[in-house]
Design a protein around this motif. Sequence first.
Motif, PDB file in Angstrom:
ATOM      1  N   GLY A   1      12.086  -4.470  30.223  1.00 19.42           N
ATOM      2  CA  GLY A   1      11.831  -5.413  31.314  1.00 19.42           C
ATOM      3  C   GLY A   1      10.347  -5.581  31.589  1.00 19.42           C
ATOM      4  O   GLY A   1       9.500  -4.998  30.891  1.00 19.42           O
ATOM      5  N   PRO A   2      10.011  -6.387  32.624  1.00 15.01           N
ATOM      6  CA  PRO A   2       8.607  -6.739  32.887  1.00 15.01           C
ATOM      7  C   PRO A   2       7.665  -5.540  32.975  1.00 15.01           C
ATOM      8  O   PRO A   2       6.476  -5.661  32.656  1.00 15.01           O
ATOM      9  CB  PRO A   2       8.678  -7.471  34.236  1.00 15.01           C
ATOM     10  CG  PRO A   2      10.037  -8.076  34.239  1.00 15.01           C
ATOM     11  CD  PRO A   2      10.935  -7.101  33.525  1.00 15.01           C
TER      12      PRO A   2
ATOM     13  N   ARG B   1       9.939 -12.989  30.608  1.00 15.40           N
ATOM     14  CA  ARG B   1      10.841 -13.688  31.536  1.00 15.40           C
ATOM     15  C   ARG B   1      10.488 -15.154  31.720  1.00 15.40           C
ATOM     16  O   ARG B   1      11.189 -15.877  32.422  1.00 15.40           O
ATOM     17  CB  ARG B   1      10.913 -12.973  32.875  1.00 15.40           C
ATOM     18  CG  ARG B   1       9.595 -12.774  33.524  1.00 15.40           C
ATOM     19  CD  ARG B   1       9.709 -12.038  34.827  1.00 15.40           C
ATOM     20  NE  ARG B   1       8.386 -11.651  35.242  1.00 15.40           N
ATOM     21  CZ  ARG B   1       8.079 -11.207  36.436  1.00 15.40           C
ATOM     22  NH1 ARG B   1       9.018 -11.075  37.344  1.00 15.40           N
ATOM     23  NH2 ARG B   1       6.854 -10.883  36.738  1.00 15.40           N
ATOM     24  N   ASN B   2       9.389 -15.608  31.145  1.00 18.39           N
ATOM     25  CA  ASN B   2       9.068 -17.039  31.275  1.00 18.39           C
ATOM     26  C   ASN B   2       8.164 -17.501  30.121  1.00 18.39           C
ATOM     27  O   ASN B   2       7.757 -16.695  29.282  1.00 18.39           O
ATOM     28  CB  ASN B   2       8.414 -17.332  32.636  1.00 18.39           C
ATOM     29  CG  ASN B   2       7.185 -16.473  32.866  1.00 18.39           C
ATOM     30  OD1 ASN B   2       6.418 -16.225  31.937  1.00 18.39           O
ATOM     31  ND2 ASN B   2       6.999 -16.011  34.092  1.00 18.39           N
TER      32      ASN B   2
ATOM     33  N   VAL C   1      13.625 -12.258  23.871  1.00 20.88           N
ATOM     34  CA  VAL C   1      13.898 -12.084  25.307  1.00 20.88           C
ATOM     35  C   VAL C   1      15.093 -11.146  25.432  1.00 20.88           C
ATOM     36  O   VAL C   1      16.156 -11.419  24.862  1.00 20.88           O
ATOM     37  CB  VAL C   1      14.233 -13.436  25.981  1.00 20.88           C
ATOM     38  CG1 VAL C   1      14.425 -13.248  27.488  1.00 20.88           C
ATOM     39  CG2 VAL C   1      13.157 -14.464  25.695  1.00 20.88           C
TER      40      VAL C   1
ATOM     41  N   TRP D   1      15.704  -9.854  30.578  1.00 27.85           N
ATOM     42  CA  TRP D   1      15.758 -10.966  31.527  1.00 27.85           C
ATOM     43  C   TRP D   1      16.987 -11.855  31.336  1.00 27.85           C
ATOM     44  O   TRP D   1      17.367 -12.615  32.232  1.00 27.85           O
ATOM     45  CB  TRP D   1      14.451 -11.776  31.522  1.00 27.85           C
ATOM     46  CG  TRP D   1      14.171 -12.251  32.917  1.00 27.85           C
ATOM     47  CD1 TRP D   1      14.352 -13.514  33.424  1.00 27.85           C
ATOM     48  CD2 TRP D   1      13.711 -11.449  34.016  1.00 27.85           C
ATOM     49  NE1 TRP D   1      14.043 -13.542  34.762  1.00 27.85           N
ATOM     50  CE2 TRP D   1      13.643 -12.283  35.153  1.00 27.85           C
ATOM     51  CE3 TRP D   1      13.369 -10.102  34.152  1.00 27.85           C
ATOM     52  CZ2 TRP D   1      13.245 -11.823  36.404  1.00 27.85           C
ATOM     53  CZ3 TRP D   1      12.962  -9.635  35.399  1.00 27.85           C
ATOM     54  CH2 TRP D   1      12.908 -10.491  36.498  1.00 27.85           C
ATOM     55  N   ASN D   2      17.673 -11.743  30.193  1.00 25.05           N
ATOM     56  CA  ASN D   2      18.940 -12.478  30.037  1.00 25.05           C
ATOM     57  C   ASN D   2      19.966 -12.036  31.073  1.00 25.05           C
ATOM     58  O   ASN D   2      20.859 -12.800  31.442  1.00 25.05           O
ATOM     59  CB  ASN D   2      19.537 -12.232  28.648  1.00 25.05           C
ATOM     60  CG  ASN D   2      18.736 -12.883  27.551  1.00 25.05           C
ATOM     61  OD1 ASN D   2      18.525 -14.091  27.560  1.00 25.05           O
ATOM     62  ND2 ASN D   2      18.264 -12.081  26.605  1.00 25.05           N
TER      63      ASN D   2
ATOM     64  N   GLU E   1      18.714 -13.898  34.482  1.00 30.09           N
ATOM     65  CA  GLU E   1      18.898 -15.358  34.394  1.00 30.09           C
ATOM     66  C   GLU E   1      19.485 -15.645  33.011  1.00 30.09           C
ATOM     67  O   GLU E   1      18.733 -15.752  32.035  1.00 30.09           O
ATOM     68  CB  GLU E   1      17.546 -16.072  34.443  1.00 30.09           C
ATOM     69  CG  GLU E   1      16.915 -16.243  35.782  1.00 30.09           C
ATOM     70  CD  GLU E   1      15.567 -16.962  35.627  1.00 30.09           C
ATOM     71  OE1 GLU E   1      15.535 -18.201  35.655  1.00 30.09           O
ATOM     72  OE2 GLU E   1      14.554 -16.263  35.446  1.00 30.09           O
TER      73      GLU E   1
ATOM     74  N   VAL F   1      17.749 -18.107  30.805  1.00 31.44           N
ATOM     75  CA  VAL F   1      16.280 -18.021  30.802  1.00 31.44           C
ATOM     76  C   VAL F   1      15.672 -18.554  29.506  1.00 31.44           C
ATOM     77  O   VAL F   1      14.610 -19.177  29.523  1.00 31.44           O
ATOM     78  CB  VAL F   1      15.801 -16.565  31.078  1.00 31.44           C
ATOM     79  CG1 VAL F   1      16.245 -15.597  30.006  1.00 31.44           C
ATOM     80  CG2 VAL F   1      14.289 -16.523  31.224  1.00 31.44           C
TER      81      VAL F   1
END
Length: 314
Positions: A223-224, A256-257, A274, A277-278, A281, A284
């Motif tokens: 994650g982030p 995430r973006n 990715v 983050w799935n 969202e 995403v």
Amino acid sequence: MANENEIDLSVNFCGINLSNPVFTASGTCGYSDELSDFMDINALGGFITKSITVKPRMGNPTPRIVETDSGMLNAIGLANIGLDAFIDQKLGALNDLCPIVFVNVAGESIEEYKQVCQELSYRREIAGFEVNISCPNVSRGGISFGTEPKVVEEIISEVKKVSGDKILMVKLSPSVTNICEIARAALEGGADALSLINTFTSMVIDIHSRRPVLANRTGGLSGPAIKPIAVYLVNKVYTEVTKETDVPILATGGVRNASDVVEFLLAGATAVGVGTWNFVEPDVTMKIIEGLKKYCAREGVNKIKELIGSLEAD
Ligand SMILES: Cc1cc2nc3c(=O)[nH]c(=O)nc-3n(C[C@H](O)[C@H](O)[C@H](O)COP(=O)(O)O)c2cc1C
């Protein structure tokens, strides 16, 4: 400002032209057939399956997931349906998909990795293998395959012998002293592409029970929270190992973006996965692809491949 619809998002990955650089990461999107309610899988540049082992695996006892600040720990333990069921029940759904499809391969011995790759090497549904070398090596006391350069070279050269014309991508663990040594060993063994990074071994403690939250005690942090480390490691491997070659890097870690994807491309990645983050969202990846078009239009970038490795020197 350029017209968004005229932006070329395509990238070349081991000689294959992908519509865009966005992949889903292994273990976060199953075997593909589970996703159709959430995303248009054919809009992706690449798809990677959950790790496959020869025999089905139940994985670790629960709890095996816990949220952390800006991330999560998982100790799923490579739960999967096993090679035979994967071939019988899941391969069909991967047929004729637009994204490039990789099967992630795991095992506890070199023979197990070889068996999975050999049996799948004739299947036209897939373009290649993502070899997950973060697994415990049972024959050498449970130490991860991915931490010793000699073992990495050995396992990849053995797998290469049986993987036919499939692309061999090696997924590197960040939990090593020098990731460039491991990357070089993978290339010596015959890897066509590198994938980085996998999760960081971590622990969360329940202060009331005074026990680790995960039944397995430890899990992999994703994650982030891990993104800046992943960007650093991708840039390090790119500048020190792959820059003068045609070996692409698939970068994964905390995306995430669209801005996160651009960061990884500038650092030297050819494509970006990715994962975590799935779960936050589920659509995403679709938003990221749209976001990349907007970024390129705004910044006057006509072809996204121009961004790859274009980080300014100082
Ligand atoms: C729930 C979960 C399951 C995962 N399973 C696998 C797996 O089976 N094989 C693998 O190579 N990586 C697996 N990963 C690691 C991801 O593919 C990815 O490398 C890592 O999570 C970092 O990306 P992220 O921060 O975007 O999640 C898993 C990650 C998560 C969160």
